[in-house]
Design a protein around this motif. Sequence first.
Motif, PDB file in Angstrom:
ATOM      1  N   UNK A  77      71.161 189.061   1.408  1.00 31.63           N
ATOM      2  CA  UNK A  77      72.261 189.618   0.615  1.00 31.63           C
ATOM      3  C   UNK A  77      72.342 188.986  -0.770  1.00 31.63           C
ATOM      4  N   UNK A  78      71.998 187.719  -0.869  1.00 33.20           N
ATOM      5  CA  UNK A  78      72.060 187.018  -2.158  1.00 33.20           C
ATOM      6  C   UNK A  78      70.758 187.102  -2.951  1.00 33.20           C
ATOM      7  N   UNK A  79      69.694 187.558  -2.313  1.00 29.01           N
ATOM      8  CA  UNK A  79      68.385 187.564  -2.964  1.00 29.01           C
ATOM      9  C   UNK A  79      68.309 188.611  -4.077  1.00 29.01           C
ATOM     10  N   UNK A  80      67.955 188.160  -5.256  1.00 25.30           N
ATOM     11  CA  UNK A  80      67.751 189.052  -6.401  1.00 25.30           C
ATOM     12  C   UNK A  80      67.004 188.276  -7.477  1.00 25.30           C
ATOM     13  N   UNK A  81      66.432 188.948  -8.454  1.00 30.37           N
ATOM     14  CA  UNK A  81      65.719 188.240  -9.519  1.00 30.37           C
ATOM     15  C   UNK A  81      66.619 187.219 -10.223  1.00 30.37           C
ATOM     16  N   UNK A  82      66.073 186.041 -10.483  1.00 29.20           N
ATOM     17  CA  UNK A  82      66.821 184.994 -11.161  1.00 29.20           C
ATOM     18  C   UNK A  82      67.594 184.079 -10.235  1.00 29.20           C
ATOM     19  N   UNK A  83      67.561 184.360  -8.934  1.00 26.81           N
ATOM     20  CA  UNK A  83      68.278 183.541  -7.947  1.00 26.81           C
ATOM     21  C   UNK A  83      67.284 182.657  -7.202  1.00 26.81           C
ATOM     22  N   UNK A  84      67.627 181.370  -7.073  1.00 29.82           N
ATOM     23  CA  UNK A  84      66.822 180.471  -6.236  1.00 29.82           C
ATOM     24  C   UNK A  84      67.567 180.215  -4.937  1.00 29.82           C
ATOM     25  N   UNK A  85      66.875 180.411  -3.825  1.00 30.36           N
ATOM     26  CA  UNK A  85      67.444 180.214  -2.498  1.00 30.36           C
ATOM     27  C   UNK A  85      66.676 179.112  -1.773  1.00 30.36           C
ATOM     28  N   UNK A  86      67.394 178.085  -1.327  1.00 30.79           N
ATOM     29  CA  UNK A  86      66.818 177.053  -0.469  1.00 30.79           C
ATOM     30  C   UNK A  86      67.303 177.344   0.947  1.00 30.79           C
ATOM     31  N   UNK A  87      66.394 177.740   1.814  1.00 29.49           N
ATOM     32  CA  UNK A  87      66.741 178.184   3.161  1.00 29.49           C
ATOM     33  C   UNK A  87      66.345 177.125   4.179  1.00 29.49           C
ATOM     34  N   UNK A  88      67.313 176.704   4.970  1.00 30.41           N
ATOM     35  CA  UNK A  88      67.097 175.630   5.944  1.00 30.41           C
ATOM     36  C   UNK A  88      67.175 176.181   7.355  1.00 30.41           C
ATOM     37  N   UNK A  89      66.247 175.784   8.195  1.00 29.34           N
ATOM     38  CA  UNK A  89      66.263 176.154   9.604  1.00 29.34           C
ATOM     39  C   UNK A  89      65.267 175.298  10.364  1.00 29.34           C
ATOM     40  N   UNK A  90      65.212 175.497  11.673  1.00 28.90           N
ATOM     41  CA  UNK A  90      64.304 174.695  12.501  1.00 28.90           C
ATOM     42  C   UNK A  90      63.069 175.456  12.955  1.00 28.90           C
ATOM     43  N   UNK A  91      63.103 176.786  12.872  1.00 25.65           N
ATOM     44  CA  UNK A  91      61.977 177.605  13.315  1.00 25.65           C
ATOM     45  C   UNK A  91      61.137 177.991  12.104  1.00 25.65           C
ATOM     46  N   UNK A  92      59.962 177.389  11.988  1.00 26.86           N
ATOM     47  CA  UNK A  92      59.116 177.590  10.811  1.00 26.86           C
ATOM     48  C   UNK A  92      58.763 179.059  10.593  1.00 26.86           C
ATOM     49  N   UNK A  93      58.368 179.753  11.650  1.00 23.28           N
ATOM     50  CA  UNK A  93      57.937 181.146  11.509  1.00 23.28           C
ATOM     51  C   UNK A  93      59.086 182.039  11.058  1.00 23.28           C
ATOM     52  N   UNK A  94      60.213 181.946  11.739  1.00 27.84           N
ATOM     53  CA  UNK A  94      61.340 182.808  11.384  1.00 27.84           C
ATOM     54  C   UNK A  94      61.881 182.473   9.997  1.00 27.84           C
ATOM     55  N   UNK A  95      61.856 181.193   9.656  1.00 29.31           N
ATOM     56  CA  UNK A  95      62.343 180.788   8.344  1.00 29.31           C
ATOM     57  C   UNK A  95      61.423 181.316   7.239  1.00 29.31           C
ATOM     58  N   UNK A  96      60.131 181.256   7.479  1.00 30.81           N
ATOM     59  CA  UNK A  96      59.172 181.791   6.505  1.00 30.81           C
ATOM     60  C   UNK A  96      59.340 183.294   6.351  1.00 30.81           C
ATOM     61  N   UNK A  97      59.631 183.984   7.458  1.00 30.37           N
ATOM     62  CA  UNK A  97      59.874 185.427   7.390  1.00 30.37           C
ATOM     63  C   UNK A  97      61.110 185.728   6.542  1.00 30.37           C
ATOM     64  N   UNK A  98      62.181 184.930   6.736  1.00 24.48           N
ATOM     65  CA  UNK A  98      63.408 185.117   5.955  1.00 24.48           C
ATOM     66  C   UNK A  98      63.143 184.883   4.472  1.00 24.48           C
TER      67      UNK A  98
END
Length: 250
Positions: free
Chosen positions: A24-45
């Motif tokens: 929902x927050x993803x758009x050009x000019x936005x940096x998102x640091x995404x934290x989680x424990x599941x490497x595969x699902x986090x990479x997909x996100x």
Amino acid sequence: MQTTPKSIFITGASSGIGAALSVAYASPGVHLALVGRDDRRLSDAAARCQARGADASALVLNVADQAAMASAITAVDHKYPLDLVIANAGIAKSQEDSAFARQLVSTNILGVLNTVEPAVDAMLSRRHGHIAIMSSLAAFRAFGGPPGYTASKAWARLYGEALRGRLASKGIAVSVICPGFVLTPMTSAAGKDGMSAEDAAEAVKSGIERNLARISFPRGMAGSTWLSNMLPSWWTDRKIKRKWQMSRRH
């Protein structure tokens, strides 16, 4: 004055509301640091966010690790000064035992502290930023739900509301998020109807934009929960007892 956040840190971002918020927050000019424990699902996100033009990084971390969280937040803030931090990570299950109750404390309580405290320290120097903390409508009235989970969410709600008052004069906004039943991988086993994670994310985003102290949804469930919390305990206790008697018959 609220501005559109350009640097956002989200925990529990690999699935459910956290993943939906990331998109929902993803758009050009936005940096998102995404934290989680599941490497595969986090990479997909992160990949979904990048497809929408955002600069998204996947940080495989356990929010219960205080040192790792402080280091990650400090590093992200140094490169992209944080505008918004969403302490969303949490765990739950319907049947709690003693071991899981202690995991709840580590994730749902200490995990919030490990996210919020270094973020606030970073934001104080700029007198700018927004903290959002994931609680639940269960924080108001448990109705016989899992005791460890509901207690952890009650703590998150009160902590966030107290923090909002303390930081208001220092330029930092704090919102507490109180969803009802949302369909996520964590809740799918319950077999209930609920709102989608995407709709929940839009409700959260709208509430943050308006700097609401408490972001509660769906509206009908939030209203009934508020009313139940106002009623005398003898009345609600009777309803809870009836509910569990009915559940044992099925």
